[in-house]
Design an enzyme around this catalytic site. Structure first.
Site, PDB file in Angstrom:
ATOM      1  N   ARG A 151      46.784  40.578 -67.759  1.00 52.01           N
ATOM      2  CA  ARG A 151      45.346  40.166 -67.182  1.00 52.01           C
ATOM      3  C   ARG A 151      45.689  39.209 -66.092  1.00 52.01           C
ATOM      4  O   ARG A 151      45.159  39.071 -65.086  1.00 52.01           O
ATOM      5  CB  ARG A 151      44.336  39.945 -68.365  1.00 52.01           C
ATOM      6  CG  ARG A 151      42.929  39.687 -67.733  1.00 52.01           C
ATOM      7  CD  ARG A 151      41.922  39.653 -68.605  1.00 52.01           C
ATOM      8  NE  ARG A 151      40.572  39.374 -68.194  1.00 52.01           N
ATOM      9  CZ  ARG A 151      39.983  38.174 -68.154  1.00 52.01           C
ATOM     10  NH1 ARG A 151      40.534  37.187 -68.896  1.00 52.01           N
ATOM     11  NH2 ARG A 151      38.735  38.097 -67.898  1.00 52.01           N
ATOM     12  N   HIS A 176      44.914  39.140 -62.096  1.00 49.66           N
ATOM     13  CA  HIS A 176      43.689  38.323 -61.503  1.00 49.66           C
ATOM     14  C   HIS A 176      44.716  37.544 -60.197  1.00 49.66           C
ATOM     15  O   HIS A 176      43.860  37.219 -59.393  1.00 49.66           O
ATOM     16  CB  HIS A 176      43.194  37.464 -62.725  1.00 49.66           C
ATOM     17  CG  HIS A 176      42.152  38.444 -63.493  1.00 49.66           C
ATOM     18  ND1 HIS A 176      41.024  37.628 -63.909  1.00 49.66           N
ATOM     19  CD2 HIS A 176      41.978  39.647 -63.771  1.00 49.66           C
ATOM     20  CE1 HIS A 176      40.351  38.258 -64.520  1.00 49.66           C
ATOM     21  NE2 HIS A 176      41.144  39.802 -64.411  1.00 49.66           N
ATOM     22  N   ASP A 177      45.640  37.259 -60.507  1.00 48.83           N
ATOM     23  CA  ASP A 177      46.317  36.565 -59.608  1.00 48.83           C
ATOM     24  C   ASP A 177      46.544  37.459 -58.446  1.00 48.83           C
ATOM     25  O   ASP A 177      46.292  36.973 -57.025  1.00 48.83           O
ATOM     26  CB  ASP A 177      47.685  36.058 -59.922  1.00 48.83           C
ATOM     27  CG  ASP A 177      48.283  35.235 -59.049  1.00 48.83           C
ATOM     28  OD1 ASP A 177      47.637  34.276 -58.469  1.00 48.83           O
ATOM     29  OD2 ASP A 177      49.690  35.365 -58.798  1.00 48.83           O
ATOM     30  N   GLY A 193      46.658  37.592 -53.441  1.00 44.23           N
ATOM     31  CA  GLY A 193      48.079  38.000 -53.450  1.00 44.23           C
ATOM     32  C   GLY A 193      48.907  37.517 -54.724  1.00 44.23           C
ATOM     33  O   GLY A 193      48.368  36.519 -55.408  1.00 44.23           O
ATOM     34  N   SER A 218      48.719  31.587 -56.990  1.00 43.22           N
ATOM     35  CA  SER A 218      47.560  30.542 -56.788  1.00 43.22           C
ATOM     36  C   SER A 218      46.802  30.402 -58.232  1.00 43.22           C
ATOM     37  O   SER A 218      45.958  29.305 -58.433  1.00 43.22           O
ATOM     38  CB  SER A 218      46.750  30.912 -55.927  1.00 43.22           C
ATOM     39  OG  SER A 218      46.040  32.290 -56.216  1.00 43.22           O
ATOM     40  N   ASN A 269      37.496  34.366 -64.519  1.00 41.97           N
ATOM     41  CA  ASN A 269      38.819  33.732 -65.304  1.00 41.97           C
ATOM     42  C   ASN A 269      38.236  32.300 -66.327  1.00 41.97           C
ATOM     43  O   ASN A 269      39.038  32.136 -67.057  1.00 41.97           O
ATOM     44  CB  ASN A 269      39.349  32.943 -64.165  1.00 41.97           C
ATOM     45  CG  ASN A 269      40.118  34.274 -63.187  1.00 41.97           C
ATOM     46  OD1 ASN A 269      40.204  35.346 -63.474  1.00 41.97           O
ATOM     47  ND2 ASN A 269      40.408  33.660 -61.871  1.00 41.97           N
ATOM     48  N   HIS A 308      44.777  48.573 -70.312  1.00 45.07           N
ATOM     49  CA  HIS A 308      43.808  48.521 -71.349  1.00 45.07           C
ATOM     50  C   HIS A 308      44.028  49.202 -72.655  1.00 45.07           C
ATOM     51  O   HIS A 308      43.156  49.300 -73.739  1.00 45.07           O
ATOM     52  CB  HIS A 308      42.422  48.911 -70.944  1.00 45.07           C
ATOM     53  CG  HIS A 308      41.930  47.942 -69.854  1.00 45.07           C
ATOM     54  ND1 HIS A 308      40.799  48.289 -69.201  1.00 45.07           N
ATOM     55  CD2 HIS A 308      42.164  46.632 -69.446  1.00 45.07           C
ATOM     56  CE1 HIS A 308      40.481  47.141 -68.543  1.00 45.07           C
ATOM     57  NE2 HIS A 308      41.136  46.250 -68.660  1.00 45.07           N
TER      58      HIS A 308
END
Length: 328
Positions: free
Chosen positions: A64, A68-69, A74, A78, A96, A195
């Protein structure tokens, strides 16, 4: 007959561009660290193995964290950055905040990598490799990964708030969020298969359990016995919102294709997951993956490689962070 120079030159130039095209397209390389950090995979694998013996959720949490990154700004790390005077942290984005996990583990692995190969391996590549190892150690497929990603210099909480798919969104919106990143409909179905491991907080699916769309009862697309069980685990009160429920309660810790079997049986917990079975564009793929585990394993590896190349920084762009949460 002697060929005209123009023709020979054109052929030579075309051949030259065919050869250098992989470098132009990104400079990622499957042997990127062979000379500069040959034990990288072993270091990452040991860090993952140690963590997973103490925390059965960490594999899903890393998947996850990585997604999400990559999907918001990209694959450039970050998501690790703490807030500064110049930018807000993506850790505080709606999707997040108080839910992403795995930061300490990646930082720990990074410290060990720095001891072996100082200033050589990005946090982004460490996370990418860690996710692959987490999948493998959970029983999922091995897939080769090109390396050479560099870490970004800033974070973007706006993109994190807008680009990360929500379990409350319609499938069309989720598909759009994938396709704008160069992924496709198949990738949506395949990557959702992550998942097969992990947990969801009750608030992410509780609207399906009580008074669904004003009906006074649960979502009719949700298996009745599962709905009853979930109502017990997630009572209709705010105090249960953060309770955790396995996304696959059949083989909770094993990376396999049971997630798709659950969707076929109307036992997908998240509405966004179950939508894959009720949409004509995706239901056929769900059925195939529910029947053929090797097909899912092959396609998951391919889609993961695609995901790990979204928005990467290479060459002289970005940097190799000394610590994952801070720009050098």
């Amino acid at each position: 007959m002697k060929q005209p120079c123009a023709l020979k030159c054109s052929i030579t130039i075309m051949f030259f561009f065919l050869i250098i095209q992989p470098l132009v397209n990104g400079q990622l390389d499957y042997k990127f660290y062979d000379a500069t950090c040959p034990n990288l995979t072993k270091i990452v694998k040991f860090g993952l193995w140690s963590a997973m013996t103490n925390d059965t959720r960490i594999a899903a949490s890393l998947l996850r964290l990585h997604f999400h990154d990559c999907i918001s700004n990209g694959c450039e790390g970050s998501v690790f950055l703490d807030a500064t005077d110049s930018f807000q942290s993506e850790k505080d984005a709606n999707a997040n905040r108080n839910s992403l996990r795995g930061f300490e583990l990646i930082e720990s692995i990074k410290e060990n990598v720095e001891k072996a190969c100082p200033g050589t391996v990005s946090c982004t590549d460490i996370l990418t490799l860690a996710v692959r190892e987490a999948v493998v150690l959970s029983g999922g497929p091995y897939f080769s990964l090109p390396m050479g990603r560099r870490d970004g210099l800033t974070a973007n909480i706006t993109l994190a708030n807008t680009d990360i798919p929500s379990p409350f969104e319609p499938l069309d919106d989720i598909i759009t969020k994938f396709t704008t990143k160069g992924l496709n409909l198949k990738d949506v179905v395949v990557l959702s298969g992550a998942h097969t491991i992990g947990f969801a907080q009750c608030f992410t699916f509780k609207p399906r359990l009580f008074n669904f769309n004003g009906s006074g009862g649960p979502d009719p697309q949700l298996d009745a016995s599962l709905a009853s069980s979930l109502q017990t685990q997630c009572p209709n009160q705010d105090s249960s919102n953060t309770n955790l429920v396995p996304l696959d309660n059949v083989t909770t810790k094993k990376f396999d294709n049971v997630y798709y079997k659950n969707l076929v049986n109307n036992s997908g917990i998240l509405g966004s997951d179950q939508a894959l079975m009720t949409d004509n564009r995706t239901s056929g793929m769900v059925l195939n993956y529910s029947k053929f585990p090797f097909l899912f394993a092959k396609d998951f590896g391919a889609s993961m490689v695609k995901l790990t190349t979204v928005g990467v920084l290479t060459g002289q762009n970005g940097q190799i962070r000394n610590k994952c949460n801070l720009v050098n």
